[in-house]
Design a protein around this motif. Sequence first.
Motif, PDB file in Angstrom:
ATOM      1  N   MET A 279      23.558   0.855  -0.869  1.00 21.40           N
ATOM      2  CA  MET A 279      24.456   0.284   0.129  1.00 21.40           C
ATOM      3  C   MET A 279      23.858  -0.967   0.773  1.00 21.40           C
ATOM      4  N   LEU A 280      22.564  -0.946   1.046  1.00 21.20           N
ATOM      5  CA  LEU A 280      21.933  -2.147   1.599  1.00 21.20           C
ATOM      6  C   LEU A 280      22.050  -3.319   0.625  1.00 21.20           C
ATOM      7  N   ASP A 281      21.839  -3.037  -0.664  1.00 22.33           N
ATOM      8  CA  ASP A 281      21.994  -4.084  -1.681  1.00 22.33           C
ATOM      9  C   ASP A 281      23.438  -4.563  -1.744  1.00 22.33           C
ATOM     10  N   GLY A 282      24.373  -3.615  -1.789  1.00 20.99           N
ATOM     11  CA  GLY A 282      25.782  -3.964  -1.955  1.00 20.99           C
ATOM     12  C   GLY A 282      26.340  -4.765  -0.803  1.00 20.99           C
ATOM     13  N   LEU A 283      25.799  -4.572   0.386  1.00 22.30           N
ATOM     14  CA  LEU A 283      26.291  -5.287   1.555  1.00 22.30           C
ATOM     15  C   LEU A 283      25.408  -6.474   1.933  1.00 22.30           C
ATOM     16  N   GLY A 284      24.426  -6.769   1.085  1.00 20.34           N
ATOM     17  CA  GLY A 284      23.654  -7.997   1.226  1.00 20.34           C
ATOM     18  C   GLY A 284      22.624  -8.018   2.320  1.00 20.34           C
ATOM     19  N   ILE A 285      22.129  -6.853   2.741  1.00 20.94           N
ATOM     20  CA  ILE A 285      21.151  -6.842   3.833  1.00 20.94           C
ATOM     21  C   ILE A 285      19.830  -6.178   3.428  1.00 20.94           C
ATOM     22  N   ALA A 286      19.669  -5.869   2.151  1.00 19.25           N
ATOM     23  CA  ALA A 286      18.454  -5.166   1.720  1.00 19.25           C
ATOM     24  C   ALA A 286      17.185  -5.951   2.038  1.00 19.25           C
ATOM     25  N   GLY A 287      17.244  -7.276   1.924  1.00 17.83           N
ATOM     26  CA  GLY A 287      16.067  -8.101   2.143  1.00 17.83           C
ATOM     27  C   GLY A 287      15.592  -8.155   3.587  1.00 17.83           C
ATOM     28  N   ARG A 288      16.379  -7.608   4.514  1.00 18.91           N
ATOM     29  CA  ARG A 288      15.981  -7.639   5.925  1.00 18.91           C
ATOM     30  C   ARG A 288      14.936  -6.576   6.261  1.00 18.91           C
ATOM     31  N   PHE A 289      14.765  -5.571   5.399  1.00 24.22           N
ATOM     32  CA  PHE A 289      13.982  -4.396   5.763  1.00 24.22           C
ATOM     33  C   PHE A 289      12.698  -4.278   4.941  1.00 24.22           C
ATOM     34  N   ARG A 290      11.590  -4.107   5.636  1.00 21.04           N
ATOM     35  CA  ARG A 290      10.289  -3.970   4.986  1.00 21.04           C
ATOM     36  C   ARG A 290       9.970  -2.528   4.630  1.00 21.04           C
ATOM     37  N   ALA A 291      10.662  -1.584   5.246  1.00 26.10           N
ATOM     38  CA  ALA A 291      10.443  -0.161   4.966  1.00 26.10           C
ATOM     39  C   ALA A 291      11.791   0.540   4.929  1.00 26.10           C
ATOM     40  N   VAL A 292      12.045   1.302   3.859  1.00 21.01           N
ATOM     41  CA  VAL A 292      13.309   2.019   3.706  1.00 21.01           C
ATOM     42  C   VAL A 292      13.006   3.475   3.371  1.00 21.01           C
ATOM     43  N   TYR A 293      13.436   4.368   4.247  1.00 25.15           N
ATOM     44  CA  TYR A 293      13.213   5.795   4.046  1.00 25.15           C
ATOM     45  C   TYR A 293      14.547   6.534   4.115  1.00 25.15           C
ATOM     46  N   GLY A 294      14.774   7.407   3.123  1.00 26.72           N
ATOM     47  CA  GLY A 294      15.961   8.253   3.104  1.00 26.72           C
ATOM     48  C   GLY A 294      15.579   9.711   3.288  1.00 26.72           C
ATOM     49  N   GLY A 295      16.603  10.557   3.223  1.00 31.84           N
ATOM     50  CA  GLY A 295      16.380  11.967   3.476  1.00 31.84           C
ATOM     51  C   GLY A 295      15.502  12.672   2.474  1.00 31.84           C
ATOM     52  N   ASP A 296      15.342  12.066   1.288  1.00 32.27           N
ATOM     53  CA  ASP A 296      14.487  12.662   0.261  1.00 32.27           C
ATOM     54  C   ASP A 296      13.191  11.871   0.072  1.00 32.27           C
ATOM     55  N   SER A 297      12.891  10.960   0.988  1.00 34.89           N
ATOM     56  CA  SER A 297      11.687  10.123   0.857  1.00 34.89           C
ATOM     57  C   SER A 297      10.429  10.824   1.349  1.00 34.89           C
ATOM     58  N   VAL A 298      10.592  11.747   2.290  1.00 30.82           N
ATOM     59  CA  VAL A 298       9.464  12.501   2.841  1.00 30.82           C
ATOM     60  C   VAL A 298       9.829  13.984   2.803  1.00 30.82           C
ATOM     61  N   ALA A 299       8.887  14.821   3.191  1.00 25.22           N
ATOM     62  CA  ALA A 299       9.066  16.267   3.037  1.00 25.22           C
ATOM     63  C   ALA A 299      10.142  16.842   3.952  1.00 25.22           C
ATOM     64  N   GLU A 300      10.405  16.202   5.097  1.00 20.49           N
ATOM     65  CA  GLU A 300      11.362  16.746   6.059  1.00 20.49           C
ATOM     66  C   GLU A 300      12.311  15.652   6.539  1.00 20.49           C
ATOM     67  N   ARG A 301      13.577  16.006   6.691  1.00 26.14           N
ATOM     68  CA  ARG A 301      14.576  15.087   7.215  1.00 26.14           C
ATOM     69  C   ARG A 301      14.516  15.050   8.747  1.00 26.14           C
ATOM     70  N   LYS A 302      15.203  14.063   9.310  1.00 24.38           N
ATOM     71  CA  LYS A 302      15.402  14.062  10.754  1.00 24.38           C
ATOM     72  C   LYS A 302      16.118  15.360  11.143  1.00 24.38           C
ATOM     73  N   PRO A 303      15.777  15.985  12.264  1.00 20.67           N
ATOM     74  CA  PRO A 303      15.044  15.452  13.411  1.00 20.67           C
ATOM     75  C   PRO A 303      13.522  15.578  13.340  1.00 20.67           C
ATOM     76  N   SER A 304      12.977  15.967  12.199  1.00 15.41           N
ATOM     77  CA  SER A 304      11.524  15.917  12.067  1.00 15.41           C
ATOM     78  C   SER A 304      11.054  14.478  12.270  1.00 15.41           C
ATOM     79  N   PRO A 305       9.908  14.271  12.917  1.00 20.40           N
ATOM     80  CA  PRO A 305       9.412  12.909  13.137  1.00 20.40           C
ATOM     81  C   PRO A 305       8.720  12.300  11.915  1.00 20.40           C
ATOM     82  N   LEU A 306       8.621  13.065  10.803  1.00 18.08           N
ATOM     83  CA  LEU A 306       7.837  12.586   9.660  1.00 18.08           C
ATOM     84  C   LEU A 306       8.337  11.250   9.120  1.00 18.08           C
ATOM     85  N   MET A 307       9.646  11.080   9.053  1.00 19.33           N
ATOM     86  CA  MET A 307      10.206   9.852   8.488  1.00 19.33           C
ATOM     87  C   MET A 307       9.851   8.638   9.348  1.00 19.33           C
TER      88      MET A 307
END
Length: 286
Positions: free
Chosen positions: A190-218
């Motif tokens: 979605m970031l690519d499709g809407l032309g804003i991917a280059g604005r972000f230096r770090a991108v984390y999704g729900g499967d990027s770390v062991a626990e989703r929000k509201p865990s603070p891990l992300m």
Amino acid sequence: PRLSGEDGGASLLSDPGALPRAGGARRRRAPLGRSGAGRSGRVPRGRPRLPRQARRPGRPREVVRVSRTPPARERLRCVLFDVDGTLIDTLDDIAGSVNHMLRSLALSERSIEEVRTFVGRGVRQLILRSVGEEREELVERGLDLFSRHYEIHCLDRSRLMPGAAECLDRFAGRDLGIVSNKTEHFVRRMLDGLGIAGRFRAVYGGDSVAERKPSPLMVRAALEALGRRPEEAILVGDLPVDVETGRAAGVFTVALLGGFGTGAELEAASPDLILDGLAELARRFA
């Protein structure tokens, strides 16, 4: 209203006519209308007006609430954003794929308002709540049906939230990151499709770390990747789960009206600050 919390951190939601003045005392603002207008019927020049969103029937009034002091502009180095309902209005496409999944399982469709309340805790919870918690055995098949359809249709009607592009422009030069419970594949698509991917230096999704929000891990992972400390950052979201996450991570948390969370839900979650939208965020922090 001031960001310093001089007024005791109280919310202005219930009484927008009470304006703080020096020393923390308040004065009442005359109500708008016949009694407050001049002979011409116009509101006198210089009188404060509610923001446009707050004047719409049925919408919550703007809240400016500070429970602790936010990072000063010169010390703010990092802004972390949620995606769904914060940067991108994704509700129509999510609801479309949910209802495709439900039709395929011979189940009744959900209204868009029902789907709104299911979003925010990750795709598995979205599917479980959509099919009904008593039908947990359908979740795996539902996940497959939803994901296949959403892969094709996730950008059919999804658009940047009002003020998003301008807000990101204003924050140029600061480290920007994404922390979303949406799977990382779809976040990046979605970031690519809407032309804003280059604005972000770090991108984390729900499967990027062991626990989703509201865990603070992300949030902690994003801060580590950006080389920033919690006191140098703010977290921006539109749901109570974002507020819980920021609190757990020790990051100043801004909740935005106009997304998937209601004003009442956000007020009850007690974020550090509630604002009317991304334009207001940029004005206060960029």
